[in-house]
Write an enzyme that holds these catalytic residues in place. Structure first.
Site, PDB file in Angstrom:
ATOM      1  N   ARG A   6      -6.699  13.015   1.499  1.00 52.61           N
ATOM      2  CA  ARG A   6      -5.619  13.404   2.422  1.00 52.61           C
ATOM      3  C   ARG A   6      -4.248  12.872   1.992  1.00 52.61           C
ATOM      4  O   ARG A   6      -3.237  13.395   2.381  1.00 52.61           O
ATOM      5  CB  ARG A   6      -5.928  12.949   3.850  1.00 52.61           C
ATOM      6  N   ARG A  45      -9.124   8.446  -0.719  1.00 52.19           N
ATOM      7  CA  ARG A  45     -10.097   8.824   0.309  1.00 52.19           C
ATOM      8  C   ARG A  45     -10.931  10.002  -0.178  1.00 52.19           C
ATOM      9  O   ARG A  45     -10.476  10.814  -0.979  1.00 52.19           O
ATOM     10  CB  ARG A  45      -9.369   9.208   1.604  1.00 52.19           C
ATOM     11  N   ASP A  89      -0.135   4.512   0.113  1.00 49.71           N
ATOM     12  CA  ASP A  89      -0.799   5.731   0.592  1.00 49.71           C
ATOM     13  C   ASP A  89       0.148   6.673   1.336  1.00 49.71           C
ATOM     14  O   ASP A  89       0.089   7.899   1.172  1.00 49.71           O
ATOM     15  CB  ASP A  89      -1.933   5.391   1.576  1.00 49.71           C
ATOM     16  N   HIS A  90       0.984   6.086   2.189  1.00 48.16           N
ATOM     17  CA  HIS A  90       1.749   6.967   3.077  1.00 48.16           C
ATOM     18  C   HIS A  90       2.976   7.595   2.419  1.00 48.16           C
ATOM     19  O   HIS A  90       3.587   8.494   2.993  1.00 48.16           O
ATOM     20  CB  HIS A  90       2.047   6.258   4.394  1.00 48.16           C
ATOM     21  N   THR A 113      -8.452   3.667   8.333  1.00 43.63           N
ATOM     22  CA  THR A 113      -9.629   2.803   8.354  1.00 43.63           C
ATOM     23  C   THR A 113      -9.782   2.151   9.726  1.00 43.63           C
ATOM     24  O   THR A 113      -8.862   1.524  10.222  1.00 43.63           O
ATOM     25  CB  THR A 113      -9.481   1.693   7.284  1.00 43.63           C
ATOM     26  N   HIS A 131      -5.525   3.890  -1.673  1.00 47.46           N
ATOM     27  CA  HIS A 131      -6.854   4.264  -1.179  1.00 47.46           C
ATOM     28  C   HIS A 131      -7.111   5.727  -1.539  1.00 47.46           C
ATOM     29  O   HIS A 131      -6.432   6.617  -1.025  1.00 47.46           O
ATOM     30  CB  HIS A 131      -6.866   4.068   0.348  1.00 47.46           C
ATOM     31  N   HIS A 149      -3.930  -4.900   7.413  1.00 49.91           N
ATOM     32  CA  HIS A 149      -4.040  -3.783   8.338  1.00 49.91           C
ATOM     33  C   HIS A 149      -3.200  -4.020   9.588  1.00 49.91           C
ATOM     34  O   HIS A 149      -3.381  -5.023  10.267  1.00 49.91           O
ATOM     35  CB  HIS A 149      -5.474  -3.470   8.746  1.00 49.91           C
ATOM     36  N   GLY A 150      -2.295  -3.076   9.817  1.00 43.24           N
ATOM     37  CA  GLY A 150      -1.467  -3.145  11.023  1.00 43.24           C
ATOM     38  C   GLY A 150      -0.380  -4.202  10.978  1.00 43.24           C
ATOM     39  O   GLY A 150       0.283  -4.450  11.991  1.00 43.24           O
ATOM     40  N   GLU A 195     -11.388  -9.245   2.604  1.00 34.98           N
ATOM     41  CA  GLU A 195     -10.080  -8.970   3.199  1.00 34.98           C
ATOM     42  C   GLU A 195     -10.303  -8.947   4.705  1.00 34.98           C
ATOM     43  O   GLU A 195     -11.043  -8.094   5.223  1.00 34.98           O
ATOM     44  CB  GLU A 195      -9.509  -7.630   2.719  1.00 34.98           C
ATOM     45  N   ARG A 208       3.471  18.724   2.492  1.00 35.11           N
ATOM     46  CA  ARG A 208       4.007  19.985   1.972  1.00 35.11           C
ATOM     47  C   ARG A 208       3.348  20.398   0.657  1.00 35.11           C
ATOM     48  O   ARG A 208       3.822  21.322   0.011  1.00 35.11           O
ATOM     49  CB  ARG A 208       5.523  19.831   1.740  1.00 35.11           C
ATOM     50  N   GLY A 234       1.090  -1.643   4.266  1.00 29.71           N
ATOM     51  CA  GLY A 234       1.548  -0.328   3.848  1.00 29.71           C
ATOM     52  C   GLY A 234       2.455   0.365   4.841  1.00 29.71           C
ATOM     53  O   GLY A 234       3.657   0.512   4.623  1.00 29.71           O
ATOM     54  N   ASN A 242       0.851  -1.200   0.000  1.00 29.43           N
ATOM     55  CA  ASN A 242       0.000   0.000   0.000  1.00 29.43           C
ATOM     56  C   ASN A 242       0.890   1.255   0.000  1.00 29.43           C
ATOM     57  O   ASN A 242       1.747   1.411   0.873  1.00 29.43           O
ATOM     58  CB  ASN A 242      -0.877  -0.052   1.253  1.00 29.43           C
ATOM     59  N   GLU A 267      -8.471   0.724  -3.154  1.00 33.74           N
ATOM     60  CA  GLU A 267      -9.262   0.741  -1.910  1.00 33.74           C
ATOM     61  C   GLU A 267     -10.218   1.911  -1.959  1.00 33.74           C
ATOM     62  O   GLU A 267      -9.812   3.035  -2.276  1.00 33.74           O
ATOM     63  CB  GLU A 267      -8.299   0.955  -0.739  1.00 33.74           C
TER      64      GLU A 267
END
Ligand code: PXP
Length: 305
Positions: free
Chosen positions: A55, A51, A15-16, A107, A49, A196-197, A157, A24, A218, A13, A76
């Site tokens: 974000r 969103r 996303d981050h 999530t 994802h 997740h996690g 999932e 920035r 991710g 993933n 996602e």
């Protein structure tokens, strides 16, 4: 009937990577470039994802990922009509429907498929007709899994956040719930993913869950890549996941399985540094101690990053 592979595929993933860029409102770091590097290091799919609040991942990121990655795009998404329309135009390889709250950090828990059954019964077949494998992100809860089968999802999932957040006996209990859920989903004809996690320390038990075909990971990989680079961070996770393949038992120090050969960077991902040593250096432990405190004091056990 689909026969699951002896080990799950690793979907990464991105996303981050976009979270850092959006901090920035810059043009870098580019999640697409990072995704391509992740593929070269062994990611067998890329997850993003979009969103509603945009974000992190932006519309253009998803379109570029769809065009430029060599593996599979897992999109996602929430059930928001604007996002559903986007997915129908995009036609990704796979979609995973997740709940989305504006105030959540990430999530929080699985989709309430029972409550959303009427909406899902319309959206799931629409997405499937556009060629997507449709997955529903659910807690390891039998009622939710039965509802997922009823609305025509191909995959569930399983939400591993509670397992990831728990320790000791509580973690064993969460793992047992996941095993039961995976077996039940399979019995109902659903295919099974999980995520997740997950991190370098807790992934193995999940990679060994029955019937699991894909892991979506991710945050831990992106965080580690800040220290080690993408190739090493993805490569190490890919090696961990592949180590559960009984055919690979005893094979140590091999290079990243499944690494894409987009030139020479795909080779030689292995550093031979034990994961336990590097998890300390990567910040995984720090994340645990700080985030766990806030989790136990704040949101429910299902609340994860
Ligand atoms: N699977 C789903 C459905 C998610 O929503 C997320 C987070 O975006 C992940 C997997 C990856 O979770 P993490 O970033 O904690 O690895």
């Amino acid at each position: 009937m689909t026969i699951p592979p002896p080990m799950p595929n690793l979907h990464v993933n991105v996303d981050h990577v976009a979270t850092v860029r959006q901090a920035r409102r810059e043009l870098f770091p580019d999640p697409v470039q990072w995704a391509i590097a992740a593929e070269m290091a062994g990611a067998q799919g890329i997850t993003a994802h979009l969103r509603m609040d945009r974000r992190h991942i932006q519309d253009a990121d998803v379109k570029e990922l769809q065009k430029r990655i060599a593996t599979k795009l897992n999109f996602e998404m929430s059930l928001d009509p604007e996002i559903v329309a986007f997915a129908l135009r995009l036609r990704p390889h796979a979609v995973c429907l997740v709940p989305e709250g504006r105030k959540e950090v990430t999530t929080e828990g699985g989709l309430d498929v029972v409550r959303e059954r009427a909406r899902l019964a319309k959206v799931v077949p629409k997405l499937a007709r556009r060629g997507a494998e449709v997955s529903l992100f659910v807690d390891p809860d039998l009622e939710q899994i039965e509802a997922a089968a009823l609305v025509g999802a191909e995959f569930v999932e399983l939400h591993t956040g509670c397992y990831a957040n728990a320790t000791g006996k509580a973690r064993e209990k969460e793992l047992a719930r996941l095993v039961t859920a995976a077996e039940a989903a399979h019995e109902l004809g659903l295919r099974v993913n999980a995520g997740h996690g997950l991190d370098y320390d807790n992934v193995l038990a999940i990679a060994r869950l029955p019937h699991v075909e894909e892991l979506n990971i991710g945050f831990a990989i992106v965080a580690r890549s800040l220290f080690t680079g993408v190739e090493e961070a993805v490569g190490e996770m890919a090696r961990l996941v592949a180590s559960v393949d009984p055919r690979r038992a005893g094979a140590r120090g091999s290079s990243t399985p499944g690494a894409r050969t987009r030139g020479s960077r795909a080779r030689g991902a292995s550093t031979g540094i034990p994961s336990t040593r590097r998890s300390g250096a990567s910040g995984t432990s720090a994340r645990r101690s700080t985030a766990k405190g806030s989790r136990s004091s704040g949101r429910s056990g299902a609340s994860v990053r």
